[in-house]
Design a protein around this motif. Structure first.
Motif, PDB file in Angstrom:
ATOM      1  N   VAL A   2       0.854  -1.188   0.000  1.00  0.00           N
ATOM      2  CA  VAL A   2       0.000   0.000   0.000  1.00  0.00           C
ATOM      3  C   VAL A   2       0.887   1.234   0.000  1.00  0.00           C
ATOM      4  CG1 VAL A   2      -1.773   1.288   1.241  1.00  0.00           C
ATOM      5  CG2 VAL A   2      -1.823  -1.225   1.222  1.00  0.00           C
ATOM      6  N   LYS A   3       0.768   2.035  -1.032  1.00  0.00           N
ATOM      7  CA  LYS A   3       1.530   3.279  -1.177  1.00  0.00           C
ATOM      8  C   LYS A   3       3.042   3.054  -0.974  1.00  0.00           C
ATOM      9  CE  LYS A   3      -1.461   6.564  -2.131  1.00  0.00           C
ATOM     10  NZ  LYS A   3      -1.295   7.432  -3.313  1.00  0.00           N
ATOM     11  N   PRO A   4       3.671   2.233  -1.816  1.00  0.00           N
ATOM     12  CA  PRO A   4       5.114   2.045  -1.678  1.00  0.00           C
ATOM     13  C   PRO A   4       5.892   3.287  -2.116  1.00  0.00           C
ATOM     14  CG  PRO A   4       4.352   1.008  -3.688  1.00  0.00           C
ATOM     15  CD  PRO A   4       3.117   1.499  -2.955  1.00  0.00           C
ATOM     16  N   HIS A   5       7.024   3.495  -1.486  1.00  0.00           N
ATOM     17  CA  HIS A   5       7.997   4.462  -1.983  1.00  0.00           C
ATOM     18  C   HIS A   5       8.787   3.751  -3.080  1.00  0.00           C
ATOM     19  CE1 HIS A   5       7.262   7.187   1.411  1.00  0.00           C
ATOM     20  NE2 HIS A   5       7.276   6.116   2.184  1.00  0.00           N
ATOM     21  N   ILE A   6       8.914   4.368  -4.231  1.00  0.00           N
ATOM     22  CA  ILE A   6       9.617   3.732  -5.352  1.00  0.00           C
ATOM     23  C   ILE A   6      10.907   4.490  -5.633  1.00  0.00           C
ATOM     24  CG2 ILE A   6       9.473   3.037  -7.771  1.00  0.00           C
ATOM     25  CD1 ILE A   6       6.439   2.870  -7.443  1.00  0.00           C
ATOM     26  N   VAL A   7      12.009   3.759  -5.630  1.00  0.00           N
ATOM     27  CA  VAL A   7      13.333   4.327  -5.876  1.00  0.00           C
ATOM     28  C   VAL A   7      13.888   3.672  -7.138  1.00  0.00           C
ATOM     29  CG1 VAL A   7      15.647   4.728  -4.928  1.00  0.00           C
ATOM     30  CG2 VAL A   7      13.678   4.551  -3.375  1.00  0.00           C
ATOM     31  N   GLY A   8      14.194   4.475  -8.163  1.00  0.00           N
ATOM     32  CA  GLY A   8      14.670   3.911  -9.421  1.00  0.00           C
ATOM     33  C   GLY A   8      15.888   4.632  -9.945  1.00  0.00           C
ATOM     34  N   ILE A   9      16.884   3.870 -10.368  1.00  0.00           N
ATOM     35  CA  ILE A   9      18.082   4.455 -10.960  1.00  0.00           C
ATOM     36  C   ILE A   9      18.125   4.176 -12.456  1.00  0.00           C
ATOM     37  CG2 ILE A   9      19.463   2.397 -10.347  1.00  0.00           C
ATOM     38  CD1 ILE A   9      21.910   4.328 -10.152  1.00  0.00           C
ATOM     39  N   SER A  10      18.448   5.189 -13.250  1.00  0.00           N
ATOM     40  CA  SER A  10      18.618   5.049 -14.696  1.00  0.00           C
ATOM     41  C   SER A  10      17.359   4.420 -15.317  1.00  0.00           C
ATOM     42  CB  SER A  10      19.887   4.244 -14.977  1.00  0.00           C
ATOM     43  OG  SER A  10      20.278   4.356 -16.311  1.00  0.00           O
ATOM     44  N   MET A  11      17.451   3.224 -15.884  1.00  0.00           N
ATOM     45  CA  MET A  11      16.267   2.567 -16.432  1.00  0.00           C
ATOM     46  C   MET A  11      15.189   2.413 -15.370  1.00  0.00           C
ATOM     47  SD  MET A  11      15.883  -1.245 -18.158  1.00  0.00           S
ATOM     48  CE  MET A  11      15.780  -2.115 -16.583  1.00  0.00           C
ATOM     49  N   GLY A  12      15.600   2.168 -14.131  1.00  0.00           N
ATOM     50  CA  GLY A  12      14.644   2.047 -13.035  1.00  0.00           C
ATOM     51  C   GLY A  12      13.879   3.335 -12.793  1.00  0.00           C
ATOM     52  N   GLY A  13      14.541   4.474 -13.007  1.00  0.00           N
ATOM     53  CA  GLY A  13      13.861   5.758 -12.898  1.00  0.00           C
ATOM     54  C   GLY A  13      12.823   5.934 -13.990  1.00  0.00           C
ATOM     55  N   MET A  14      13.136   5.459 -15.190  1.00  0.00           N
ATOM     56  CA  MET A  14      12.177   5.522 -16.291  1.00  0.00           C
ATOM     57  C   MET A  14      10.954   4.663 -15.979  1.00  0.00           C
ATOM     58  SD  MET A  14      14.787   5.132 -19.522  1.00  0.00           S
ATOM     59  CE  MET A  14      16.352   6.001 -19.562  1.00  0.00           C
ATOM     60  N   ILE A  15      11.197   3.483 -15.423  1.00  0.00           N
ATOM     61  CA  ILE A  15      10.099   2.595 -15.047  1.00  0.00           C
ATOM     62  C   ILE A  15       9.227   3.265 -13.988  1.00  0.00           C
ATOM     63  CG2 ILE A  15       9.558   0.387 -13.935  1.00  0.00           C
ATOM     64  CD1 ILE A  15      12.239  -0.674 -15.189  1.00  0.00           C
ATOM     65  N   ALA A  16       9.873   3.942 -13.029  1.00  0.00           N
ATOM     66  CA  ALA A  16       9.132   4.646 -11.979  1.00  0.00           C
ATOM     67  C   ALA A  16       8.267   5.758 -12.573  1.00  0.00           C
ATOM     68  CB  ALA A  16      10.101   5.210 -10.946  1.00  0.00           C
ATOM     69  N   PHE A  17       8.820   6.506 -13.522  1.00  0.00           N
ATOM     70  CA  PHE A  17       8.049   7.560 -14.183  1.00  0.00           C
ATOM     71  C   PHE A  17       6.860   6.972 -14.939  1.00  0.00           C
ATOM     72  CE2 PHE A  17      11.642  10.795 -14.128  1.00  0.00           C
ATOM     73  CZ  PHE A  17      10.909  11.755 -13.458  1.00  0.00           C
ATOM     74  N   GLN A  18       7.080   5.867 -15.639  1.00  0.00           N
ATOM     75  CA  GLN A  18       5.994   5.230 -16.390  1.00  0.00           C
ATOM     76  C   GLN A  18       4.882   4.777 -15.448  1.00  0.00           C
ATOM     77  OE1 GLN A  18       6.020   4.442 -20.081  1.00  0.00           O
ATOM     78  NE2 GLN A  18       3.862   4.434 -19.472  1.00  0.00           N
ATOM     79  N   LEU A  19       5.264   4.131 -14.363  1.00  0.00           N
ATOM     80  CA  LEU A  19       4.295   3.632 -13.399  1.00  0.00           C
ATOM     81  C   LEU A  19       3.507   4.779 -12.762  1.00  0.00           C
ATOM     82  CD1 LEU A  19       3.065   1.346 -11.715  1.00  0.00           C
ATOM     83  CD2 LEU A  19       5.036   1.502 -10.194  1.00  0.00           C
TER      84      LEU A  19
END
Length: 270
Positions: free
Chosen positions: A85-102
């Motif tokens: 429930v309401k996770p904090h998402i931390v993404g680096i490089s490609m992971g940041g792009m995935i976070a933005f998409q989500l």
């Protein structure tokens, strides 16, 4: 080892600790183990999860299905399955792009985003950017994976005192499945959600290395289009900031998460 069958793919994950959930999303050609300096710092207060994206780490390497949208869909399926429930998402490089998409597809999901050395698009717009992308694609396709791994390790960790880190990550990148790595790389080029940034309604921390591939000014530009967002620059760092400046990175992350907390210290993980 823990695995889940999600969206037709067997994905490897880790799940440790208690408290508000923090999902760590790795970069291209990496895996959840690259967060080894962050997990111990987070565990005293948080439930910490990592997910190896399809084509990466210990997860399946299917022949197809590689896109930022598909990676984000895998993350969402994981979040739902684990009842985060309401996770904090931390993404680096490609992971940041995935976070933005989500976060643009499902703005109700994240409690916060931490974007590290990344951005909301990988669309070349300047001659220098076209050249950089073309070179990356060209060399990735013609060179053996061992040469790509050696070149990346030397670029990210060039200092003499970083030899051990350099050798560790060179070894890790050499473990990649070549076909999956190239498919994932191609999936990033031309992707973008810049026009939908106004959909993001959670706090956003953007962490930029002063010597990252793309200049700090580019990060400052897109941060200006976000609502509750701010930029932090870490000096004497390259693309692998959570590794080459782990202490500074962890301090910024922990402070931001404390400010963006969604519940009591006991957490709310469903």
């Amino acid at each position: 080892m823990a695995y889940l069958q999600l969206n037709g793919c067997n994905l490897h994950y880790t799940d440790q600790g208690e408290g508000d959930p923090v999902l760590l999303v790795h970069g291209l050609g990496s895996s959840g183990r690259d967060w080894e300096h962050q997990i111990p710092a987070l565990l005293p207060q948080y439930r910490v999860l990592t997910l190896d994206m399809r084509g990466h780490g210990k997860s399946d390497k299917p022949a197809g299905g590689y896109s930022v949208k598909a990676f984000a869909a895998d993350c969402l399926a994981f979040i739902n399955h684990m009842q985060l429930v309401k996770p904090h998402i931390v993404g680096i490089s490609m992971g940041g792009m995935i976070a933005f998409q989500l976060a643009t597809d499902h703005p109700e999901v994240p409690a916060s985003l931490t974007i590290v050395n990344s951005g909301p698009e990988l669309i070349p717009r300047r001659p220098k950017e076209y050249l950089m992308v073309a070179q990356r694609l060209f060399f990735a396709h013609i060179l053996p994976l061992s040469a790509v791994a050696k070149g990346l390790a030397k670029t990210l960790f060039p200092k003499p005192e970083q030899q051990d880190i350099r050798e560790t990550f060179e070894g890790r990148w050499m473990e990649n499945d070549r076909r999956a790595y190239l498919a994932s790389l191609r999936a990033l080029v031309g992707w973008g959600v810049t026009e939908r940034l106004d959909r993001i309604n959670c706090p956003v921390l953007v962490i930029a290395a002063d010597q990252d591939y793309t200049p700090v000014e580019r990060k400052r530009e897109y941060v200006s289009h976000l609502g509750d967002a701010h930029l932090e620059v870490i000096e004497d760092s390259r693309h692998g900031t959570p590794i080459d400046q782990a202490e500074k990175f962890n301090a910024l992350l922990l402070d931001f998460l404390a400010q963006s907390g969604s519940s009591s210290p006991a957490g709310n993980n469903g």
